[in-house]
Write an enzyme that holds these catalytic residues in place. Structure first.
Site, PDB file in Angstrom:
ATOM      1  N   GLY A 154      -4.347  -3.743  -0.742  1.00  0.00           N
ATOM      2  CA  GLY A 154      -5.159  -4.668  -1.539  1.00  0.00           C
ATOM      3  C   GLY A 154      -5.636  -5.904  -0.802  1.00  0.00           C
ATOM      4  O   GLY A 154      -6.701  -6.440  -1.096  1.00  0.00           O
ATOM      5  N   ASP A 201      -3.609  -9.548  -2.531  1.00  0.00           N
ATOM      6  CA  ASP A 201      -4.797  -9.639  -3.376  1.00  0.00           C
ATOM      7  C   ASP A 201      -4.498 -10.385  -4.663  1.00  0.00           C
ATOM      8  O   ASP A 201      -5.277 -11.210  -5.114  1.00  0.00           O
ATOM      9  CB  ASP A 201      -5.377  -8.236  -3.662  1.00  0.00           C
ATOM     10  CG  ASP A 201      -4.339  -7.233  -4.177  1.00  0.00           C
ATOM     11  OD1 ASP A 201      -3.153  -7.593  -4.316  1.00  0.00           O
ATOM     12  OD2 ASP A 201      -4.724  -6.075  -4.436  1.00  0.00           O
ATOM     13  N   ASP A 236       0.903 -10.746  -9.701  1.00  0.00           N
ATOM     14  CA  ASP A 236       0.981 -10.255 -11.075  1.00  0.00           C
ATOM     15  C   ASP A 236       2.426 -10.420 -11.538  1.00  0.00           C
ATOM     16  O   ASP A 236       2.840 -11.523 -11.902  1.00  0.00           O
ATOM     17  CB  ASP A 236       0.485  -8.795 -11.096  1.00  0.00           C
ATOM     18  CG  ASP A 236       0.422  -8.178 -12.481  1.00  0.00           C
ATOM     19  OD1 ASP A 236       0.449  -8.927 -13.461  1.00  0.00           O
ATOM     20  OD2 ASP A 236       0.348  -6.947 -12.585  1.00  0.00           O
ATOM     21  N   VAL A 273      -8.294  -6.061 -13.191  1.00  0.00           N
ATOM     22  CA  VAL A 273      -9.548  -6.230 -12.449  1.00  0.00           C
ATOM     23  C   VAL A 273      -9.573  -5.355 -11.199  1.00  0.00           C
ATOM     24  O   VAL A 273      -8.518  -4.969 -10.685  1.00  0.00           O
ATOM     25  CB  VAL A 273      -9.769  -7.717 -12.040  1.00  0.00           C
ATOM     26  CG1 VAL A 273     -10.053  -8.567 -13.255  1.00  0.00           C
ATOM     27  CG2 VAL A 273      -8.570  -8.266 -11.265  1.00  0.00           C
TER      28      VAL A 273
HETATM   29  P1  IMP Z   1       3.093  -7.350  -8.675  1.00  0.00           P
HETATM   30  O1  IMP Z   1       4.139  -6.749  -7.797  1.00  0.00           O
HETATM   31  O2  IMP Z   1       3.235  -6.939 -10.103  1.00  0.00           O
HETATM   32  O3  IMP Z   1       2.907  -8.840  -8.528  1.00  0.00           O
HETATM   33  O4  IMP Z   1       1.742  -6.646  -8.336  1.00  0.00           O
HETATM   34  C1  IMP Z   1       1.075  -6.821  -7.222  1.00  0.00           C
HETATM   35  C2  IMP Z   1       0.273  -5.576  -6.935  1.00  0.00           C
HETATM   36  O5  IMP Z   1      -0.111  -4.874  -8.138  1.00  0.00           O
HETATM   37  C3  IMP Z   1      -0.997  -6.023  -6.286  1.00  0.00           C
HETATM   38  O6  IMP Z   1      -0.849  -6.053  -4.881  1.00  0.00           O
HETATM   39  C4  IMP Z   1      -1.974  -4.995  -6.778  1.00  0.00           C
HETATM   40  O7  IMP Z   1      -2.004  -3.905  -5.888  1.00  0.00           O
HETATM   41  C5  IMP Z   1      -1.462  -4.526  -8.113  1.00  0.00           C
HETATM   42  N1  IMP Z   1      -2.168  -5.179  -9.242  1.00  0.00           N
HETATM   43  C6  IMP Z   1      -1.678  -6.060 -10.134  1.00  0.00           C
HETATM   44  N2  IMP Z   1      -2.615  -6.454 -11.016  1.00  0.00           N
HETATM   45  C7  IMP Z   1      -3.747  -5.795 -10.680  1.00  0.00           C
HETATM   46  C8  IMP Z   1      -5.100  -5.774 -11.207  1.00  0.00           C
HETATM   47  O8  IMP Z   1      -5.470  -6.450 -12.169  1.00  0.00           O
HETATM   48  N3  IMP Z   1      -5.958  -4.939 -10.573  1.00  0.00           N
HETATM   49  C9  IMP Z   1      -5.626  -4.167  -9.501  1.00  0.00           C
HETATM   50  N4  IMP Z   1      -4.395  -4.172  -8.966  1.00  0.00           N
HETATM   51  C10 IMP Z   1      -3.463  -4.965  -9.556  1.00  0.00           C
HETATM   52 MG    MG Z   2      -2.981  -1.736  -5.994  1.00  0.00          MG
END
Ligand code: IMP
Ligand code: MG
Length: 199
Positions: free
Chosen positions: A58, A114, A117, A168
């Site tokens: 990402g 990127d 989340d 997104v």
């Molecule tokens: P986390 O570990 O939940 O913080 O997620 C991070 C990863 O989830 C990012 O590097 C993205 O690859 C994916 N991700 C989280 N939200 C989105 C979104 O809205 N669109 C696309 N990928 C997302």
């Molecule tokens: Mg992803």
């Protein structure tokens, strides 16, 4: 691909302007770190102690644009993180896929992703990097979702845009591996998401 897009949340000009500003901020902060390390010596930018660690896949496009805003000697060491199986639009747990960059001890590390989340991806990478005792660790993300979605606290010092809790794609972000090449940050139509799931 373009017909799957419902709306543009952040367009390419806005992204470019913000990436330039983040580059200036990072350059100033990193130069200050290097000056402190070098106290008395010159050519801070020649120290080679700055390492950018983009999280694949990402962060690819964001990092490519960001590092070209930095007039500093730096190296790039990628890290791959995969999510545990689940749906493509939900945060899952993260696990390291492949090797973590080594010899980060004493370096100024900037972890780039990127989007922040749930925080599991960046939390994992930050923990593993800190074990190597770098001189400093900074987290830089293009997008950040609201704190209420965090499963784990992560302090991102550099944030491109705070966005609502909406899925997104574009500028590196994917749905099921696609749409990373959209130049704007977009929201997909429901039918594009349902179609990919065969619903
Ligand atoms: P986390 O570990 O939940 O913080 O997620 C991070 C990863 O989830 C990012 O590097 C993205 O690859 C994916 N991700 C989280 N939200 C989105 C979104 O809205 N669109 C696309 N990928 C997302
Ligand atoms: Mg992803």
């Amino acid at each position: 691909m373009v017909r799957d897009v419902l709306s543009i949340l952040i367009d390419r000009e806005k992204i470019a302007g913000r990436v330039r500003a983040l580059g200036r901020e990072l350059a100033a902060d990193l130069e200050a770190e290097l000056r402190r390390d070098n106290a008395g010596r010159d050519a801070a930018e020649d120290a080679g102690r700055v390492v950018f660690v983009p999280i694949l896949t990402g962060a690819l496009i964001f990092t490519a644009d960001l590092v070209r805003e930095l007039p500093l000697k730096l190296s790039l060491r990628v890290v791959a993180v995969s999510s545990y199986p689940g749906t493509s639009v939900e945060s899952k747990g993260a696990k390291l896929a492949g090797e973590l960059p080594r010899d980060l001890a004493g370096k100024h590390v900037v972890v780039v992703d990127d989007i922040l989340d749930s925080g599991q991806t960046l939390g994992l990478v930050e923990d593993l990097i800190r074990m190597q005792k770098p001189a400093s660790v900074r987290v830089c993300v293009l997008l950040r979702k609201p704190e209420s979605v965090r499963k784990r606290a992560v302090e991102a010092r550099y944030v491109g845009f705070d966005i609502p809790n909406e899925f997104v794609v574009g500028y590196g972000l994917d749905f099921d591996g696609f749409y990373r090449n959209l130049p704007d940050i977009c929201v997909l139509k429901d039918e594009a998401i349902r179609g990919a799931r065969g619903q």
